[in-house]
Motif scaffolding. Structure first.
Motif, PDB file in Angstrom:
ATOM      1  N   ASP A 144       0.840  -1.185   0.000  1.00 31.09           N
ATOM      2  CA  ASP A 144       0.000   0.000   0.000  1.00 31.09           C
ATOM      3  C   ASP A 144       0.879   1.240   0.000  1.00 31.09           C
ATOM      4  OD1 ASP A 144      -2.272   1.518   0.032  1.00 31.09           O
ATOM      5  OD2 ASP A 144      -2.795   1.120   2.117  1.00 31.09           O
ATOM      6  N   CYS A 145       0.307   2.356  -0.389  1.00 37.88           N
ATOM      7  CA  CYS A 145       1.026   3.631  -0.429  1.00 37.88           C
ATOM      8  C   CYS A 145       0.157   4.704   0.206  1.00 37.88           C
ATOM      9  CB  CYS A 145       1.325   4.041  -1.867  1.00 37.88           C
ATOM     10  SG  CYS A 145       2.152   2.797  -2.835  1.00 37.88           S
ATOM     11  N   GLN A 146       0.800   5.685   0.812  1.00 39.39           N
ATOM     12  CA  GLN A 146       0.050   6.811   1.347  1.00 39.39           C
ATOM     13  C   GLN A 146       0.919   8.060   1.334  1.00 39.39           C
ATOM     14  OE1 GLN A 146      -1.101   5.831   5.334  1.00 39.39           O
ATOM     15  NE2 GLN A 146       0.837   6.433   6.226  1.00 39.39           N
TER      16      GLN A 146
ATOM     17  N   CYS B 264       1.268  11.664   3.385  1.00 38.16           N
ATOM     18  CA  CYS B 264       0.868  12.515   4.496  1.00 38.16           C
ATOM     19  C   CYS B 264       1.241  13.947   4.136  1.00 38.16           C
ATOM     20  CB  CYS B 264       1.568  12.096   5.786  1.00 38.16           C
ATOM     21  SG  CYS B 264       1.130  10.458   6.319  1.00 38.16           S
TER      22      CYS B 264
ATOM     23  N   ASN C  45       3.770   0.635   2.486  1.00 40.93           N
ATOM     24  CA  ASN C  45       3.623  -0.509   3.367  1.00 40.93           C
ATOM     25  C   ASN C  45       4.355  -1.673   2.711  1.00 40.93           C
ATOM     26  OD1 ASN C  45       2.831  -2.134   5.445  1.00 40.93           O
ATOM     27  ND2 ASN C  45       0.670  -2.116   4.952  1.00 40.93           N
TER      28      ASN C  45
ATOM     29  N   TRP D 228       5.250   0.168   7.674  1.00 37.11           N
ATOM     30  CA  TRP D 228       5.240   1.421   6.918  1.00 37.11           C
ATOM     31  C   TRP D 228       6.643   1.993   6.936  1.00 37.11           C
ATOM     32  CZ3 TRP D 228       1.506   3.007   3.823  1.00 37.11           C
ATOM     33  CH2 TRP D 228       0.235   2.477   3.986  1.00 37.11           C
TER      34      TRP D 228
ATOM     35  N   PHE E   9       1.737   5.499  -7.463  1.00 34.05           N
ATOM     36  CA  PHE E   9       2.175   6.325  -6.341  1.00 34.05           C
ATOM     37  C   PHE E   9       3.080   7.448  -6.805  1.00 34.05           C
ATOM     38  CE2 PHE E   9       4.836   6.698  -2.403  1.00 34.05           C
ATOM     39  CZ  PHE E   9       3.842   7.276  -1.630  1.00 34.05           C
TER      40      PHE E   9
END
Length: 140
Positions: free
Chosen positions: A89-91, A93, A104, A117, A135
């Motif tokens: 997963d990617c995020q 912030c 992740n 993470w 991403f």
């Protein structure tokens, strides 16, 4: 003086409750000589098989969190290097004046539940995944 006595009584009651909760969770442990001698495979013959009881920690994960020994390459210094396998997963912030990218990462010697993470820059180019392509375009 009545208020002071009331406060003392309530403190004693609270302490009594805390003690009863602690006593339920606490149990007597009995150890015998050679209880903590490890059965190590021949590849780890250099490791001393006996360890101090203070090094014991409660096992939280169960059998699913065990790492198969075959998947880990132990160096002469008795350390190992974990290799990232997949980006799950990617995020992004958003801080006040910049964006921080995280991924992740699933590791070779850990189950999927052991994914962590990490900073995206630390794994840039190490692991390819369709998520990483999306991403990078979303960062721009």
């Amino acid at each position: 003086m009545e208020k002071v006595q009331l406060i003392r009584d309530r403190l004693k009651t609270a302490q009594s409750h805390q003690k009863s909760y602690a006593d339920v969770r606490r149990g007597d442990l009995e150890f015998e000589i050679d209880d903590w001698e490890l059965e190590l495979p021949p590849e780890l013959a250099e490791v001393h098989p006996v360890f101090h009881v203070s090094l014991l920690k409660k096992c939280v994960g169960g059998l699913a969190s065990l790492v198969p020994f075959e998947s880990v390459v132990v160096k002469d210094s008795l350390t190992y290097e974990d290799v990232p396998v997949e980006i799950l997963d990617c995020q992004i912030c958003r801080l006040i004046n910049k964006k921080v990218a995280s991924v992740n990462v699933s590791w070779r010697s850990q189950p999927v539940e052991g994914a962590t993470w990490e900073a995206e820059a630390a794994h840039d180019g190490q692991v390819s995944s369709p998520l990483s392509l999306q991403f990078h375009s979303s960062l721009r």
